[in-house]
Design an enzyme around this catalytic site. Structure first.
Site, PDB file in Angstrom:
ATOM      1  N   ASN A  13       0.877  -1.179   0.000  1.00  0.00           N
ATOM      2  CA  ASN A  13       0.000   0.000   0.000  1.00  0.00           C
ATOM      3  C   ASN A  13       0.909   1.222   0.000  1.00  0.00           C
ATOM      4  O   ASN A  13       1.492   1.572   1.023  1.00  0.00           O
ATOM      5  CB  ASN A  13      -0.888  -0.035   1.261  1.00  0.00           C
ATOM      6  CG  ASN A  13      -1.699   1.241   1.422  1.00  0.00           C
ATOM      7  OD1 ASN A  13      -1.789   2.059   0.497  1.00  0.00           O
ATOM      8  ND2 ASN A  13      -2.299   1.415   2.596  1.00  0.00           N
ATOM      9  N   LYS A  15       0.163   4.273  -0.340  1.00  0.00           N
ATOM     10  CA  LYS A  15      -0.426   5.507   0.229  1.00  0.00           C
ATOM     11  C   LYS A  15      -0.108   6.697  -0.699  1.00  0.00           C
ATOM     12  O   LYS A  15      -0.084   6.520  -1.908  1.00  0.00           O
ATOM     13  CB  LYS A  15       0.074   5.727   1.659  1.00  0.00           C
ATOM     14  CG  LYS A  15      -0.121   4.466   2.522  1.00  0.00           C
ATOM     15  CD  LYS A  15       0.004   4.704   3.991  1.00  0.00           C
ATOM     16  CE  LYS A  15      -0.242   3.391   4.739  1.00  0.00           C
ATOM     17  NZ  LYS A  15      -0.271   3.525   6.175  1.00  0.00           N
ATOM     18  N   HIS A 100      -9.852   1.646   4.470  1.00  0.00           N
ATOM     19  CA  HIS A 100      -8.579   1.712   5.216  1.00  0.00           C
ATOM     20  C   HIS A 100      -8.785   2.628   6.424  1.00  0.00           C
ATOM     21  O   HIS A 100      -9.518   3.611   6.349  1.00  0.00           O
ATOM     22  CB  HIS A 100      -7.470   2.251   4.310  1.00  0.00           C
ATOM     23  CG  HIS A 100      -6.114   2.161   4.946  1.00  0.00           C
ATOM     24  ND1 HIS A 100      -5.685   3.067   5.890  1.00  0.00           N
ATOM     25  CD2 HIS A 100      -5.105   1.266   4.796  1.00  0.00           C
ATOM     26  CE1 HIS A 100      -4.473   2.728   6.292  1.00  0.00           C
ATOM     27  NE2 HIS A 100      -4.092   1.642   5.640  1.00  0.00           N
ATOM     28  N   GLU A 102      -7.090   4.892   7.660  1.00  0.00           N
ATOM     29  CA  GLU A 102      -6.808   6.321   7.407  1.00  0.00           C
ATOM     30  C   GLU A 102      -7.996   6.986   6.715  1.00  0.00           C
ATOM     31  O   GLU A 102      -8.296   8.152   6.955  1.00  0.00           O
ATOM     32  CB  GLU A 102      -5.505   6.457   6.582  1.00  0.00           C
ATOM     33  CG  GLU A 102      -4.291   6.210   7.456  1.00  0.00           C
ATOM     34  CD  GLU A 102      -3.063   5.673   6.725  1.00  0.00           C
ATOM     35  OE1 GLU A 102      -3.026   5.718   5.481  1.00  0.00           O
ATOM     36  OE2 GLU A 102      -2.148   5.190   7.413  1.00  0.00           O
ATOM     37  N   GLU A 172      -6.187  -4.855  10.092  1.00  0.00           N
ATOM     38  CA  GLU A 172      -5.112  -3.922  10.434  1.00  0.00           C
ATOM     39  C   GLU A 172      -5.454  -3.209  11.736  1.00  0.00           C
ATOM     40  O   GLU A 172      -6.209  -2.225  11.732  1.00  0.00           O
ATOM     41  CB  GLU A 172      -4.951  -2.863   9.341  1.00  0.00           C
ATOM     42  CG  GLU A 172      -4.622  -3.419   7.973  1.00  0.00           C
ATOM     43  CD  GLU A 172      -4.010  -2.338   7.091  1.00  0.00           C
ATOM     44  OE1 GLU A 172      -2.825  -2.457   6.775  1.00  0.00           O
ATOM     45  OE2 GLU A 172      -4.697  -1.373   6.742  1.00  0.00           O
ATOM     46  N   GLY A 178       1.933   1.929  11.004  1.00  0.00           N
ATOM     47  CA  GLY A 178       2.946   2.982  10.970  1.00  0.00           C
ATOM     48  C   GLY A 178       3.597   3.259  12.311  1.00  0.00           C
ATOM     49  O   GLY A 178       4.277   4.273  12.469  1.00  0.00           O
ATOM     50  N   SER A 218       2.720  -2.469  10.500  1.00  0.00           N
ATOM     51  CA  SER A 218       4.143  -2.617  10.826  1.00  0.00           C
ATOM     52  C   SER A 218       4.737  -3.968  10.420  1.00  0.00           C
ATOM     53  O   SER A 218       5.581  -4.517  11.131  1.00  0.00           O
ATOM     54  CB  SER A 218       4.381  -2.341  12.319  1.00  0.00           C
ATOM     55  OG  SER A 218       4.046  -0.991  12.614  1.00  0.00           O
TER      56      SER A 218
HETATM   57  P1  PGA Z   1       2.388   0.079   7.826  1.00  0.00           P
HETATM   58  O1  PGA Z   1       0.979   0.415   7.134  1.00  0.00           O
HETATM   59  O2  PGA Z   1       2.901  -1.198   7.205  1.00  0.00           O
HETATM   60  O3  PGA Z   1       3.270   1.272   7.493  1.00  0.00           O
HETATM   61  O4  PGA Z   1       2.143  -0.064   9.281  1.00  0.00           O
HETATM   62  C1  PGA Z   1       0.046  -0.569   6.824  1.00  0.00           C
HETATM   63  C2  PGA Z   1      -1.163   0.041   6.170  1.00  0.00           C
HETATM   64  O5  PGA Z   1      -1.562   1.158   6.530  1.00  0.00           O
HETATM   65  O6  PGA Z   1      -1.783  -0.572   5.281  1.00  0.00           O
END
Ligand code: PGA
Length: 259
Positions: A13, A15, A100, A102, A172, A178, A218
């Site tokens: 992903n 982003k 997601h 976010e 997730e 993150g 992560s």
């Molecule tokens: P990350 O993000 O691997 O940076 O924790 C995962 C995601 O948001 O899909």
């Protein structure tokens, strides 16, 4: 269908990272780093890169599925700044991330909005990856299963049983995204198993056994193998570590050794 029959899916992903130029550099150096792999590699790239990236992977004959990170639920209309499923499909997207955390947290997306998007994606022949997961407050309050159950139930409302197996889930936990604080293998496994049970309840055992449930939050080369070894973990949704071709290819290679 047992775990062995669910070929793992590793989704990067990206982003809001990578211009077309940067995406090309990534793709050109990827094949030499992963060689032959048994895992299925997906990349959710920015809207602006979908068309060019799709052409590039065809040119390089890379077995990578390209998708988007969001879309609108309407077929078309006066929705300034939004993108329709038909446009994604035309650009070359075969899957789309929906809901997601976010999007839910920063852009106010609700379960019912996400549900409409899932229905639209399916009607357009695009595979939806429905993202779910609890916040740290919800986990600490003992609400993880309630939250995940609600997100799966409402996100997949009114979906035909025949279409259900085409949906992928991505668990997730918001606190792991993150943050460098990955869920333990046991924490991931218990929620993945629970999601499969909810899929059974919503549809049937066949759908539940078939559905791909990716873990996200992560994921790094160092923790991927232990997570993938869990019975109900069928791959990953990788954010930060998918931006760097070395760490992303290492995750793919490491996962290959678990199979
Ligand atoms: P990350 O993000 O691997 O940076 O924790 C995962 C995601 O948001 O899909």
């Amino acid at each position: 269908m047992s775990k062995n029959e669910r070929a793992p899916v590793i989704t990067g992903n990206w982003k809001m990272y990578k211009t077309i130029e940067q995406a090309f550099q990534f793709l050109e150096s990827l094949p030499a780093k992963i060689g032959q792999s048994q895992v299925r590699v997906f990349l959710a790239v920015p809207f602006t890169a979908i068309y060019q990236v799709k052409k590039k992977i065809q040119e390089l004959s890379l077995p990578i599925t390209i998708g988007a990170q969001n879309m609108n639920d309407a077929s078309e209309g006066a929705f300034t700044g939004e993108i329709a499923a038909v446009m994604l499909q035309e650009a070359g997207a075969d899957f789309v991330l929906l809901g997601h955390s976010e999007r839910r947290r920063l852009f106010g997306e609700t379960d019912s909005f996400v549900n409409k998007k899932v229905l639209r994606a399916l009607s357009q022949g695009i595979t939806p990856t429905l993202c779910i997961g609890e916040s740290i407050e919800e986990r600490n309050a003992g609400q993880t299963f309630d939250v995940v159950r609600r997100q799966v139930m409402q996100g997949l409302m009114n979906i035909d049983k025949n279409q259900a197996a085409k949906v992928m889930l991505a668990y997730e936990p918001v606190w792991a995204i993150g943050t460098g604080q990955v869920a333990t293998a046991a924490q991931a496994q218990e929620v993945h198993r629970f999601c499969r049970e909810v899929m059974h309840e919503l549809f049937d055992s066949e759908v539940a056994n078939k559905v791909i449930i990716q873990y996200g939050g992560s994921v790094k080369p160092e923790n991927a193998m232990q997570l993938l070894a869990q019975e109900d973990v069928d791959g990953f949704l990788v954010g930060g570590a998918s931006l760097d071709v070395d760490s992303f290819s290492e995750i793919i290679k490491n996962c290959g050794t678990v199979l």
